[in-house]
Design an enzyme around this catalytic site. Structure first.
Site, PDB file in Angstrom:
ATOM      1  CE1 TYR A 109      49.286 -38.841 -33.869  1.00 15.52           C
ATOM      2  CE2 TYR A 109      50.787 -40.471 -34.777  1.00 15.52           C
ATOM      3  CZ  TYR A 109      50.015 -40.008 -33.733  1.00 15.52           C
ATOM      4  OH  TYR A 109      49.984 -40.691 -32.550  1.00 15.52           O
ATOM      5  CD  GLU A 200      49.276 -38.317 -30.105  1.00 15.64           C
ATOM      6  OE1 GLU A 200      48.647 -37.702 -29.225  1.00 15.64           O
ATOM      7  OE2 GLU A 200      48.830 -39.335 -30.670  1.00 15.64           O
TER       8      GLU A 200
END
Ligand code: ADP
Ligand code: MG
Length: 252
Positions: A109, A200
């Site tokens: 992530y 993101e």
């Protein structure tokens, strides 16, 4: 202003962030044609809506062969996709991204945003990629690494390297430390140059064939800076916005 995954990937590609090959489809026939053009064994059909959690809601389908592409594109296009971010009414899928299936070794992530408390841009990264990051933050906050950026000097290469080592990429494939650090630098550049409020990547993947690739991409622009980025306005999709907000913005 939020944009679709395929648009976010176009923006990221300008900054040399590696992304899977693929294109947007507005019909099932489009999707099949794109898959044929990709000429790869496995393709992924992905619903394009301004909300995350599409995979769990049935909006992302790994598809082997043209028949599977057609079947999955038919199923997803036009569906009312419900995810934890859409609310119970869901969001109607009008566009698909058809891209090559990647050989995923590890899902990480990574995001870039502003930490208002620190008054700095922060890079967040975690080994817990592909999962709901809010849940990781709540249950295992120690698994989220943070790098704060000094606005006077910007993100330094040593910080990007430290992040790559912090994610233990060297233990998975030491050759990927450099390309991963380069991706972190590029994500930061994208955030600053395009006046984003969020970049993101979940998941950022390490592949079996030794690459670092942004498999998903979520990007929001800071509305207050849109006047500096007239070309990014073309990415706007009013169908995805709250009708009251659209009316308010039209009334300025
Ligand atoms: P969302 O976050 O909305 O669920 P993602 O783009 O993250 O959508 O896709 C969900 C999952 O589907 C990913 O975590 C990954 O495991 C898989 N996936 C997505 N794109 C690809 C791809 N191109 N190749 C292989 N797997 C993929
Ligand atoms: Mg995702």
């Amino acid at each position: 202003m939020k944009i679709h995954e395929y648009q976010a990937k176009q923006v990221l590609a300008k900054y040399e962030v590696p992304i899977p090959r693929g294109s947007v489809a507005f019909s099932v026939d489009d999707a099949v044609r794109i898959a044929e053009g990709l000429a790869t064994e496995v393709c992924v059909v992905k619903a394009q809506i301004h909300a995350g959690g599409r995979g769990k809601g049935g909006g992302v389908k790994v598809s082997k062969g043209i028949d599977a592409i057609r079947k999955n594109a038919e199923a997803i296009l036009g569906m009312q996709l419900v995810t934890h971010q859409t609310g119970p009414q869901g969001q109607k899928v009008k566009q698909l991204l058809v891209e090559e299936g990647m050989d995923i070794q590890t899902e990480l992530y990574c995001s870039v945003l502003v930490d208002r408390g620190q008054q700095r841009i922060v890079l967040l990264a975690s080994t817990e990629g592909g999962m709901d990051i809010e849940e990781v933050a709540e249950k295992t906050p120690e698994k989220i690494l943070k790098v704060f950026v000094d606005p006077a000097v910007g993100l330094r290469p040593y910080q990007a390297n430290e992040l790559a080592f912090g994610l233990k990429i060297n233990e998975i494939n030491p050759k990927l430390i450099r390309p991963a650090a380069a991706v972190f630098m590029a994500l930061y550049q994208t955030f600053v140059q395009e006046d984003c409020s969020l970049v993101e990547i979940n998941p950022l993947v390490l592949t079996g064939d030794g690459r670092v690739i942004a498999l998903d991409a979520k990007l929001s622009f800071d509305d207050n800076a849109m006047f500096r980025h007239k070309d990014n306005l073309a990415f706007r999709d009013k169908d995805e916005e709250d009708p009251l907000e659209v009316e308010a913005s039209e009334a300025d």
